[in-house]
Write an enzyme that holds these catalytic residues in place. Structure first.
Site, PDB file in Angstrom:
ATOM      1  N   LYS A  22       0.466  -1.301   0.029  1.00  9.59           N
ATOM      2  CA  LYS A  22      -0.352  -0.332   0.473  1.00  9.59           C
ATOM      3  C   LYS A  22       0.688   1.286  -0.032  1.00  9.59           C
ATOM      4  O   LYS A  22       1.060   2.100  -1.129  1.00  9.59           O
ATOM      5  CB  LYS A  22      -0.212  -0.202   1.301  1.00  9.59           C
ATOM      6  CG  LYS A  22      -1.609   1.264   1.789  1.00  9.59           C
ATOM      7  CD  LYS A  22      -1.914   1.485   2.617  1.00  9.59           C
ATOM      8  CE  LYS A  22      -1.077   1.391   4.151  1.00  9.59           C
ATOM      9  NZ  LYS A  22      -1.188   3.059   4.522  1.00  9.59           N
ATOM     10  N   ASN A  23       1.329   1.102   0.933  1.00 13.04           N
ATOM     11  CA  ASN A  23       3.068   2.727   1.237  1.00 13.04           C
ATOM     12  C   ASN A  23       3.403   3.061   0.065  1.00 13.04           C
ATOM     13  O   ASN A  23       4.616   3.709   0.098  1.00 13.04           O
ATOM     14  CB  ASN A  23       3.285   2.588   2.454  1.00 13.04           C
ATOM     15  CG  ASN A  23       2.260   2.884   3.522  1.00 13.04           C
ATOM     16  OD1 ASN A  23       0.820   2.466   2.983  1.00 13.04           O
ATOM     17  ND2 ASN A  23       3.403   2.770   5.131  1.00 13.04           N
ATOM     18  N   CYS A  52      -3.714  12.776  13.975  1.00 14.64           N
ATOM     19  CA  CYS A  52      -4.650  11.351  13.030  1.00 14.64           C
ATOM     20  C   CYS A  52      -3.889  10.296  14.945  1.00 14.64           C
ATOM     21  O   CYS A  52      -4.252  10.969  16.207  1.00 14.64           O
ATOM     22  CB  CYS A  52      -3.274  11.208  12.969  1.00 14.64           C
ATOM     23  SG  CYS A  52      -2.472   9.708  11.680  1.00 14.64           S
ATOM     24  N   ARG A  75       1.146  14.443  13.587  1.00 16.02           N
ATOM     25  CA  ARG A  75       1.366  13.944  11.935  1.00 16.02           C
ATOM     26  C   ARG A  75       1.857  15.547  11.289  1.00 16.02           C
ATOM     27  O   ARG A  75       1.291  15.265  10.154  1.00 16.02           O
ATOM     28  CB  ARG A  75       0.932  12.823  11.586  1.00 16.02           C
ATOM     29  CG  ARG A  75       1.300  12.171  11.925  1.00 16.02           C
ATOM     30  CD  ARG A  75       0.887  10.418  11.472  1.00 16.02           C
ATOM     31  NE  ARG A  75       1.177  10.255  10.641  1.00 16.02           N
ATOM     32  CZ  ARG A  75       0.606   9.106   9.745  1.00 16.02           C
ATOM     33  NH1 ARG A  75      -0.447   8.201   9.801  1.00 16.02           N
ATOM     34  NH2 ARG A  75       1.238   8.510   8.296  1.00 16.02           N
ATOM     35  N   ASP A  77       5.239   0.141  12.089  1.00 14.07           N
ATOM     36  CA  ASP A  77       4.339  -0.157  12.057  1.00 14.07           C
ATOM     37  C   ASP A  77       3.777  -1.272  11.530  1.00 14.07           C
ATOM     38  O   ASP A  77       2.802  -2.292  11.496  1.00 14.07           O
ATOM     39  CB  ASP A  77       4.052  -0.552   9.950  1.00 14.07           C
ATOM     40  CG  ASP A  77       4.166   1.421   9.633  1.00 14.07           C
ATOM     41  OD1 ASP A  77       3.676   2.413  10.278  1.00 14.07           O
ATOM     42  OD2 ASP A  77       3.754   1.654   8.130  1.00 14.07           O
ATOM     43  N   ARG A 106      -8.105  -0.734   5.697  1.00  7.91           N
ATOM     44  CA  ARG A 106      -7.756   0.450   4.544  1.00  7.91           C
ATOM     45  C   ARG A 106      -5.359   0.185   4.447  1.00  7.91           C
ATOM     46  O   ARG A 106      -5.705   0.550   2.943  1.00  7.91           O
ATOM     47  CB  ARG A 106      -7.416   1.532   4.985  1.00  7.91           C
ATOM     48  CG  ARG A 106      -8.496   2.455   5.881  1.00  7.91           C
ATOM     49  CD  ARG A 106      -7.875   3.919   6.592  1.00  7.91           C
ATOM     50  NE  ARG A 106      -6.438   4.391   5.952  1.00  7.91           N
ATOM     51  CZ  ARG A 106      -5.755   5.569   6.557  1.00  7.91           C
ATOM     52  NH1 ARG A 106      -5.420   5.794   7.729  1.00  7.91           N
ATOM     53  NH2 ARG A 106      -5.025   6.297   6.127  1.00  7.91           N
TER      54      ARG A 106
HETATM   55  N1  EPU Z   1       6.890  14.779  10.466  1.00  5.49           N
HETATM   56  C1  EPU Z   1       6.956  15.948  11.020  1.00  5.49           C
HETATM   57  N2  EPU Z   1       7.182  16.955  10.100  1.00  5.49           N
HETATM   58  C2  EPU Z   1       6.267  16.765   8.894  1.00  5.49           C
HETATM   59  C3  EPU Z   1       6.762  15.219   8.288  1.00  5.49           C
HETATM   60  C4  EPU Z   1       6.522  14.219   9.274  1.00  5.49           C
HETATM   61  O1  EPU Z   1       6.956  16.406  11.742  1.00  5.49           O
HETATM   62  O2  EPU Z   1       6.314  16.926   7.550  1.00  5.49           O
HETATM   63  C5  EPU Z   1       7.378  13.670  11.816  1.00  5.49           C
HETATM   64  C6  EPU Z   1       5.860  12.606  11.793  1.00  5.49           C
HETATM   65  O3  EPU Z   1       4.840  13.064  12.568  1.00  5.49           O
HETATM   66  C7  EPU Z   1       6.721  11.591  12.737  1.00  5.49           C
HETATM   67  C8  EPU Z   1       7.683  11.221  11.816  1.00  5.49           C
HETATM   68  O4  EPU Z   1       8.716  12.717  11.447  1.00  5.49           O
HETATM   69  O5  EPU Z   1       6.629  11.793  13.624  1.00  5.49           O
HETATM   70  C9  EPU Z   1       7.727  10.312  10.452  1.00  5.49           C
HETATM   71  O6  EPU Z   1       7.001  10.766   9.933  1.00  5.49           O
HETATM   72  P1  EPU Z   1       6.491  10.213   8.341  1.00  5.49           P
HETATM   73  O7  EPU Z   1       7.048  11.341   7.394  1.00  5.49           O
HETATM   74  O8  EPU Z   1       8.329   9.732   8.150  1.00  5.49           O
HETATM   75  O9  EPU Z   1       4.798   9.683   8.122  1.00  5.49           O
HETATM   76  P2  EPU Z   1       4.904   9.866   6.745  1.00  5.49           P
HETATM   77  O10 EPU Z   1       5.313   9.361   5.979  1.00  5.49           O
HETATM   78  O11 EPU Z   1       3.303  10.301   7.234  1.00  5.49           O
HETATM   79  C10 EPU Z   1       4.749   6.725   5.978  1.00  5.49           C
HETATM   80  C11 EPU Z   1       3.906   5.363   6.234  1.00  5.49           C
HETATM   81  C12 EPU Z   1       2.962   4.924   7.757  1.00  5.49           C
HETATM   82  C13 EPU Z   1       4.353   5.246   8.455  1.00  5.49           C
HETATM   83  C14 EPU Z   1       5.441   5.982   8.702  1.00  5.49           C
HETATM   84  C15 EPU Z   1       7.174   5.415   8.994  1.00  5.49           C
HETATM   85  C16 EPU Z   1       2.740   6.467   4.264  1.00  5.49           C
HETATM   86  C17 EPU Z   1       1.575   6.445   3.306  1.00  5.49           C
HETATM   87  N3  EPU Z   1       2.818   5.781   5.533  1.00  5.49           N
HETATM   88  O12 EPU Z   1       4.288   7.659   6.870  1.00  5.49           O
HETATM   89  O13 EPU Z   1       2.811   4.384   7.713  1.00  5.49           O
HETATM   90  O14 EPU Z   1       3.816   5.025  10.090  1.00  5.49           O
HETATM   91  O15 EPU Z   1       6.023   6.576   6.589  1.00  5.49           O
HETATM   92  O16 EPU Z   1       7.270   4.704   8.539  1.00  5.49           O
HETATM   93  O17 EPU Z   1       3.902   5.623   3.568  1.00  5.49           O
HETATM   94  C18 EPU Z   1       0.941   3.077   7.960  1.00  5.49           C
HETATM   95  O18 EPU Z   1       1.085   2.096   6.805  1.00  5.49           O
HETATM   96  O19 EPU Z   1      -0.726   2.229   8.341  1.00  5.49           O
HETATM   97  C19 EPU Z   1       1.325   3.948   8.096  1.00  5.49           C
HETATM   98  C20 EPU Z   1       1.011   4.640   9.306  1.00  5.49           C
END
Ligand code: EPU
Length: 431
Positions: A22-23, A121, A126, A310, A402
């Protein structure tokens, strides 16, 4: 609303085919916005987030066809005629935060994007501030009004940008913007997840010039235009991890096929440490859970290649059945222990202090009515239910839908007693 009813006690025996990630599929679909030619994606999982993304892209004028029948895992996207003022509405963004992945491609291709600011969330705040700073560094102008982010730009310009903290979708978003920017972009402190590497592989097939995906520094030489491509999405390492834990937990013997064991390194190490027997093959992993009693083994979540956040919830379910005390430290999200409270209601002994959970085991679990709070928390409850005495009823199953394709069918196929109750929906995702 759907519920899953699970009667525990059966060891899982047999073979499960792992679906596409999915990701990896979500950014790949967003990448199709970068070209006016057709992008064909294979191995797309049939999960609800994919349907949400289909609606998101369609709302911007893209033609998105999700395959039927034998082509059910193929998605064809043509973004030849995009709206000049594309918008990702609050309605869509609030159900799927990954909607922010359209920001980079839209600004790069159309020069304009309006995306609802994601709200809170279940697993943490996030924010997407790092996506915005990255886009600004490439020359986009960002404003925020009425709960929306408005981004605009002429042609983006290559730049040097360092992520203040590692972000997976942030890396993907800025990478997609940079491929059409003028000149060279150097991105530092990038996420190294296999999903980032898969996106770079797709973009490269589309004509992008990218070096270093999978390391913390990615270099991009911008091109004027991208073309269509055909790409097969990588297997879902989190789904594979979930079923590996299911096999270990139930003392079963499970063969997972169509997966990539090289993406599962840290988990496989931990499972071995916990006394689980695993055998890695070519594109497959076998887990034999009845070798010896499970032993407690600590984990600490980290960015790839560390232990994935995850899989933390699912691993916690495993540790409730292990001998001894394990410590589970969550470093990525600030509020990702909601499942612990539900596991305790089933009889687990877990103490939470800040970002650390202490699990004492083994505890006999007993079936209860529990509630899923997010995608991976629901998976953890399913796992616990598989070893609990009597019946567990898991509410709010839409969370699990999801990201897991037909989880109850896959589990039933290897001997679990699982049924779905609630309104009957047609089988195809998208309704
Ligand atoms: N963060 C910030 N600012 C930003 C972006 C992120 O502070 O602009 C922080 C977040 O709040 C978090 C950390 O950085 O504390 C890491 O977040 P990241 O941005 O890496 O998460 P994401 O890209 O929103 C993806 C996956 C998640 C997975 C995380 C971490 C997708 C669509 N989602 O989320 O997947 O947990 O990376 O590996 O790729 C899931 O599949 O259940 C899921 C939540």
């Amino acid at each position: 609303m759907h519920k899953l009813v699970i009667r525990g006690g059966n060891p899982l025996l047999g073979t499960i085919r792992i679906s596409g990630a999915k990701n990896a599929a979500l950014p790949a679909m967003a990448a199709a916005l970068l070209t006016d030619e057709t992008v064909v994606l294979e191995n797309i999982p049939q999960v609800r987030d994919i349907e949400t993304e289909r609606r998101l892209l369609a709302a911007m004028g893209a033609e998105v066809e999700l395959g039927y029948g034998r082509a059910q895992h193929r998605t064809t996207i043509c973004a030849a005629k995009l709206s000049q003022h594309p918008e990702a509405s609050y309605e869509l963004v609030k159900t799927m935060r990954a909607s922010s992945l359209v920001l980079g491609p839209l600004v790069a291709r159309v020069g304009s994007a309006r995306v609802s600011i994601p709200g809170g969330c279940a697993i943490g705040a996030r924010p997407i501030d790092l996506h915005l700073k990255g886009l600004e560094s490439l020359g986009a102008k960002i404003t925020q009004e009425h709960g929306y982010i408005e981004a605009s730009a002429g042609r983006l310009r290559g730049a040097h940008y360092r992520f203040e903290r590692i972000t997976v979708t942030g890396t993907e978003d800025i990478l997609m913007a940079a491929v059409l920017a003028e000149g060279e972009t150097v991105l530092e402190n990038c996420a190294r997840e296999p999903e980032v590497v898969d996106l770079a592989a797709l973009l490269t097939k589309m004509g992008a010039r990218i070096e270093g995906a999978g390391t913390s520094t990615i270099r991009v030489r911008g091109v004027q235009k991208l073309r269509g491509a055909r790409h097969r999405i990588i297997p879902d390492r989190i789904e594979a991890a979930t079923f590996l834990i299911a096999g270990a937990l139930t003392g079963g013997d499970l063969m997972l096929t169509d997966c990539d064991p090289s993406h599962l390194g840290t988990l496989l190490e931990k499972l071995k440490q916990a006394g689980v027997k695993v055998k890695v093959g070519e594109g497959s992993v076998r887990v034999m859970g009845d070798a010896a009693p499970l032993e407690a083994a600590d984990i600490s979540t980290e960015e790839y290649p560390g232990f994935p956040t995850d899989v933390q919830a699912q691993y916690m379910a495993l540790m409730t059945q292990a001998q001894g005390t394990s410590t589970i430290t969550e470093n990525i999200f600030e509020n990702r222990f909601m499942h612990a409270l539900e596991l305790c209601r089933m009889g687990a002994n877990i103490r939470i202090e800040g970002g650390r959970a202490t699990v004492r085991g083994p505890s006999p679990l007993s079936g209860a009515a529990v509630q899923a709070s997010d995608l991976r928390a629901s998976a953890s409850l399913v796992l616990a239910a598989l070893v609990a005495e009597d019946e567990t009823i898991i509410d709010r199953v839409y969370h699990i839908d999801r990201g897991y394709e037909r989880i109850e069918e896959k589990l039933r196929g290897v001997g679990a007693q699982v049924k779905r109750i609630g309104e009957i929906l047609p089988r195809r995702v998208g309704v």
